[in-house]
Design an enzyme around this catalytic site. Structure first.
Site, PDB file in Angstrom:
ATOM      1  N   ALA A 318       0.830  -1.197   0.000  1.00 56.12           N
ATOM      2  CA  ALA A 318       0.000   0.000   0.000  1.00 56.12           C
ATOM      3  C   ALA A 318       0.871   1.256   0.000  1.00 56.12           C
ATOM      4  O   ALA A 318       1.923   1.289   0.650  1.00 56.12           O
ATOM      5  CB  ALA A 318      -0.919   0.002   1.207  1.00 56.12           C
ATOM      6  N   PRO A 319       0.466   2.301  -0.729  1.00 57.06           N
ATOM      7  CA  PRO A 319       1.209   3.563  -0.721  1.00 57.06           C
ATOM      8  C   PRO A 319       1.250   4.150   0.687  1.00 57.06           C
ATOM      9  O   PRO A 319       0.348   3.928   1.499  1.00 57.06           O
ATOM     10  CB  PRO A 319       0.404   4.456  -1.667  1.00 57.06           C
ATOM     11  CG  PRO A 319      -0.425   3.522  -2.485  1.00 57.06           C
ATOM     12  CD  PRO A 319      -0.710   2.350  -1.605  1.00 57.06           C
ATOM     13  N   GLY A 320       2.294   4.916   0.975  1.00 56.63           N
ATOM     14  CA  GLY A 320       2.417   5.550   2.279  1.00 56.63           C
ATOM     15  C   GLY A 320       3.607   5.033   3.053  1.00 56.63           C
ATOM     16  O   GLY A 320       4.351   4.162   2.590  1.00 56.63           O
ATOM     17  N   ILE A 321       3.780   5.580   4.236  1.00 56.46           N
ATOM     18  CA  ILE A 321       4.885   5.174   5.104  1.00 56.46           C
ATOM     19  C   ILE A 321       4.575   3.814   5.714  1.00 56.46           C
ATOM     20  O   ILE A 321       3.531   3.652   6.351  1.00 56.46           O
ATOM     21  CB  ILE A 321       5.104   6.229   6.213  1.00 56.46           C
ATOM     22  CG1 ILE A 321       5.420   7.597   5.595  1.00 56.46           C
ATOM     23  CG2 ILE A 321       6.229   5.791   7.155  1.00 56.46           C
ATOM     24  CD1 ILE A 321       5.443   8.733   6.606  1.00 56.46           C
ATOM     25  N   PRO A 322       5.438   2.807   5.545  1.00 61.07           N
ATOM     26  CA  PRO A 322       5.154   1.479   6.116  1.00 61.07           C
ATOM     27  C   PRO A 322       4.994   1.545   7.630  1.00 61.07           C
ATOM     28  O   PRO A 322       5.726   2.255   8.322  1.00 61.07           O
ATOM     29  CB  PRO A 322       6.400   0.664   5.730  1.00 61.07           C
ATOM     30  CG  PRO A 322       6.980   1.376   4.553  1.00 61.07           C
ATOM     31  CD  PRO A 322       6.700   2.832   4.786  1.00 61.07           C
ATOM     32  N   GLY A 323       4.024   0.803   8.145  1.00 62.08           N
ATOM     33  CA  GLY A 323       3.806   0.772   9.581  1.00 62.08           C
ATOM     34  C   GLY A 323       4.767  -0.172  10.272  1.00 62.08           C
ATOM     35  O   GLY A 323       5.294  -1.107   9.661  1.00 62.08           O
ATOM     36  N   MET A 324       4.987   0.056  11.564  1.00 58.41           N
ATOM     37  CA  MET A 324       5.883  -0.795  12.342  1.00 58.41           C
ATOM     38  C   MET A 324       5.189  -2.063  12.823  1.00 58.41           C
ATOM     39  O   MET A 324       5.845  -3.055  13.125  1.00 58.41           O
ATOM     40  CB  MET A 324       6.419  -0.014  13.540  1.00 58.41           C
ATOM     41  CG  MET A 324       7.211   1.232  13.163  1.00 58.41           C
ATOM     42  SD  MET A 324       7.704   2.198  14.601  1.00 58.41           S
ATOM     43  CE  MET A 324       8.924   1.113  15.329  1.00 58.41           C
ATOM     44  N   LYS A 339      -4.412  -6.010   5.909  1.00 61.00           N
ATOM     45  CA  LYS A 339      -3.422  -5.732   6.954  1.00 61.00           C
ATOM     46  C   LYS A 339      -3.071  -7.011   7.716  1.00 61.00           C
ATOM     47  O   LYS A 339      -3.967  -7.667   8.260  1.00 61.00           O
ATOM     48  CB  LYS A 339      -3.968  -4.663   7.916  1.00 61.00           C
ATOM     49  CG  LYS A 339      -4.410  -3.378   7.209  1.00 61.00           C
ATOM     50  CD  LYS A 339      -5.140  -2.416   8.135  1.00 61.00           C
ATOM     51  CE  LYS A 339      -4.224  -1.759   9.126  1.00 61.00           C
ATOM     52  NZ  LYS A 339      -4.904  -0.659   9.854  1.00 61.00           N
ATOM     53  N   ASP A 374     -14.108   1.015  10.310  1.00 61.65           N
ATOM     54  CA  ASP A 374     -14.506  -0.343  10.661  1.00 61.65           C
ATOM     55  C   ASP A 374     -13.578  -1.327   9.959  1.00 61.65           C
ATOM     56  O   ASP A 374     -13.005  -1.033   8.908  1.00 61.65           O
ATOM     57  CB  ASP A 374     -15.955  -0.593  10.234  1.00 61.65           C
ATOM     58  CG  ASP A 374     -16.534  -1.854  10.851  1.00 61.65           C
ATOM     59  OD1 ASP A 374     -15.919  -2.399  11.788  1.00 61.65           O
ATOM     60  OD2 ASP A 374     -17.609  -2.288  10.385  1.00 61.65           O
TER      61      ASP A 374
END
Length: 588
Positions: A318-324, A339, A374
């Site tokens: 997914a575009p954006g900053i990767p989550g930790m 996710k 949701d």
């Protein structure tokens, strides 16, 4: 009795018990609204979500205790007949599609994924729900030509089953008539021969409001509308607004709000009516919006499998900053993100997988006040391996290895089995939306986004939620340009936080120290520090300080905590203030 028929009847009995309890809780919404028992309303909403799994578990346990349900002795012929008998039992059922989903839930709790075929479960529905008979009509029609325009509006307002009176029904009818005439005049329309109102034969209860939902038909045009009724907590009700148009009504049914309570014996009829009002809202979203989230999940999965069959684009990061905490991927042609919880979390994250799952359950059960997305939770999902890009597979194999497995189906086609994942609507990350607006010189858009960002935080506070991590990347922007929170691994109850002001340094050594000169507890939050990571951009800072400077003051947060502890439930309206109707001071 035939074994397969006995099992089918037992599963249907389990569903009927579930729907009976579901309806009992839903029907209590009227009494809770009339008595303004908002605490009981929130509790009922939470319990209603949890009861489905309890009924499935009861049915599964009964089948395991009384029949041979071991996977190694799976009887294909028997379960094929169970499904066939179940279909016959649904012929005159008023909730057949919900019963099919319950059947799927029971079967999938007992048997492993290799048995999830349309021979055994309802990968496709076997019933049509368009014309199910019901003693309660789906909607009532009102014709102004037969009664008068004003009289038709009065009939609509008084059609509800509420036992408490309007504080001023004549005033509310006048407001309604004026607003409708203004809207239709702007649309250059006069009343045609077929001018009528169609109103759903049930109120939609959520939080402190009861909504009348319907549409006006004039010529070839249809105008969706919703009328929120509020309790003045003095023994009367009043109309708070008139929402007209697809976007205004659609916002009420957003994925970021808690589920409505709507009592009707044929939910498919309600969903069908709503879909005609809001063509952009898919059936799965509408089922979820009226509390039937398991059916929403079923319809989503069917739609997604169909989409995979008729598309060929790849699943990508997914575009954006990767989550930790999460690895997130998407399909460009489908408006959702997928996710997976990572196997390990890099410092400074100090949280376990179980805690992350608990956070997501908290959001599912809690009032989302239109500011938290949701989620759909899935286990044991098979996706075609050849649809994953190399970069995505590499990320999943390196960070989510315990959650994935490459398998082959009966045709020898390789698939990726995902043990557990969450699915959410795809939104543009707020940080990317702000960067795009600045790049295009859209400074008014920056101001609107920051206004909505601060409003989101304040409305979450009113619901006793503190997001934990306020970075812009953890918020998204919906189709209607509304800012919504979607990263839940640090979410906590607001009342569990200890909001503090940063103590003044006692000397120059403390002022220049690399570490804080004051003690910091595990639940301490210092709102003054928000400015350091939120207000680095001059345009963002100007908008933030214009609308939400109070978020930097510990006293703001402490006062919100006191309100919650004292049982004060703040009003959070799912529509702009400009839509609210005027009430005389004497009525308030």
């Amino acid at each position: 009795m035939n074994l397969s028929r006995t099992i089918a009847k037992k599963i249907l009995k389990g569903f009927n018990k579930h729907f009976r309890i579901f309806t009992e809780i839903t029907s209590g919404a009227q009494a809770r609204f009339e008595s303004a028992d908002w605490k009981a309303d929130r509790l009922a909403s939470r319990h209603r979500i949890e009861f489905y799994d309890s009924r499935v578990k009861e049915t599964v346990n009964y089948l395991k205790e009384n029949y041979d349900t071991r996977p190694e002795t799976f009887d294909q012929d028997c379960w094929k007949k169970v499904k066939g008998h179940f279909i016959l039992l649904l012929q005159n059922h008023q909730q057949p599609e919900l019963a099919e989903t319950f059947f799927n839930s029971v079967f999938c709790r007992i048997f492993p994924i290799e048995f999830y075929t349309n021979l055994n479960i309802f990968l496709r529905s076997s019933v049509a729900t368009e014309y199910i008979d019901s003693e309660v009509p789906t909607y009532e029609a009102y014709y102004p030509a037969n009664t008068s325009f004003f009289r038709a509006i009065k009939l609509i307002l008084n059609h509800s089953p509420l036992s408490i009176p309007f504080e001023n029904c004549h005033r509310d009818c006048r407001h309604m008539a004026k607003s409708i005439c203004k809207y239709m005049k702007n649309d250059n329309r006069n009343a045609d021969l077929n001018f009528q109102f169609q109103v759903i034969n049930a109120l939609f209860y959520r939080n402190k409001a009861a909504y009348i939902v319907g549409k006006a038909i004039n010529g070839h045009n249809e105008y969706p509308f919703a009328i929120p009724l509020l309790n003045n907590e003095k023994g009367g009700i009043y109309t708070d607004a008139l929402l007209i148009g697809e976007d205004s009504v659609s916002r009420l049914f957003s994925f970021s709000y808690a589920y409505f309570m709507v009592e009707h014996p044929v939910p498919s009829a309600i969903v069908s009516f709503l879909q005609r009002l809001m063509p952009q809202r898919k059936k799965e979203a509408l089922y979820s919006s009226i509390g039937l989230h398991k059916q929403g999940k079923t319809d989503f999965y069917r739609g997604f499998l169909h989409h995979l069959d008729y598309s060929d684009d790849d699943l990508i990061l997914a575009p954006g900053i990767p989550g930790m905490v999460m690895s997130v991927f998407t399909l460009a042609s489908y408006p959702y993100v997928f996710k997976l919880i990572r196997d390990y979390f890099a410092p400074p994250k100090e949280i376990s997988r179980q805690q992350v799952e608990e956070k997501y359950q908290l959001v599912k059960r809690h009032d989302r006040v239109g500011r938290m997305a949701d989620t759909l939770e899935f286990s044991e999902v098979l996706l075609p391996l050849n649809r994953f890009t190399e970069d995505l597979l590499k990320d999943l194999e390196s960070t989510c290895k315990s959650s994935i497995q490459v398998v082959e189906n009966h045709k020898g086609v390789k698939q990726l089995k995902i043990k557990h994942m969450y699915i959410e609507r795809r939104m543009q990350p707020l940080n990317m939306a702000l960067e795009e607006a600045e790049r295009k010189g859209q400074f008014d858009e920056i101001e609107r986004l920051i206004l909505s960002f601060g409003d989101a935080i304040k409305e979450l506070c009113a619901a006793n939620i503190f997001p934990g991590d306020l970075l812009y990347k953890n918020f998204g922007v919906t189709r209607l340009r509304r800012v919504v929170f979607y990263d839940y691994d640090e979410i906590v109850y607001l009342t569990d936080c200890n909001f503090r002001k940063i103590p003044a340094p006692r000397n120059s050594q403390e002022l220049m120290a690399a570490e804080p000169w004051y003690s910091v507890g595990p639940n301490d939050v210092f709102p003054e520090e928000f400015a350091r990571f939120l207000l680095g951009n001059d345009y963002i800072k100007a908008a933030f300080m214009k609308y939400h400077a109070d978020l930097l003051d510990a006293n703001f947060w402490i006062q919100k905590q006191e309100n919650i502890k004292n049982g004060i439930f703040e009003d959070v309206f799912p529509y702009p203030q400009k839509y609210r109707l005027q009430r005389e001071v004497s009525d308030q």
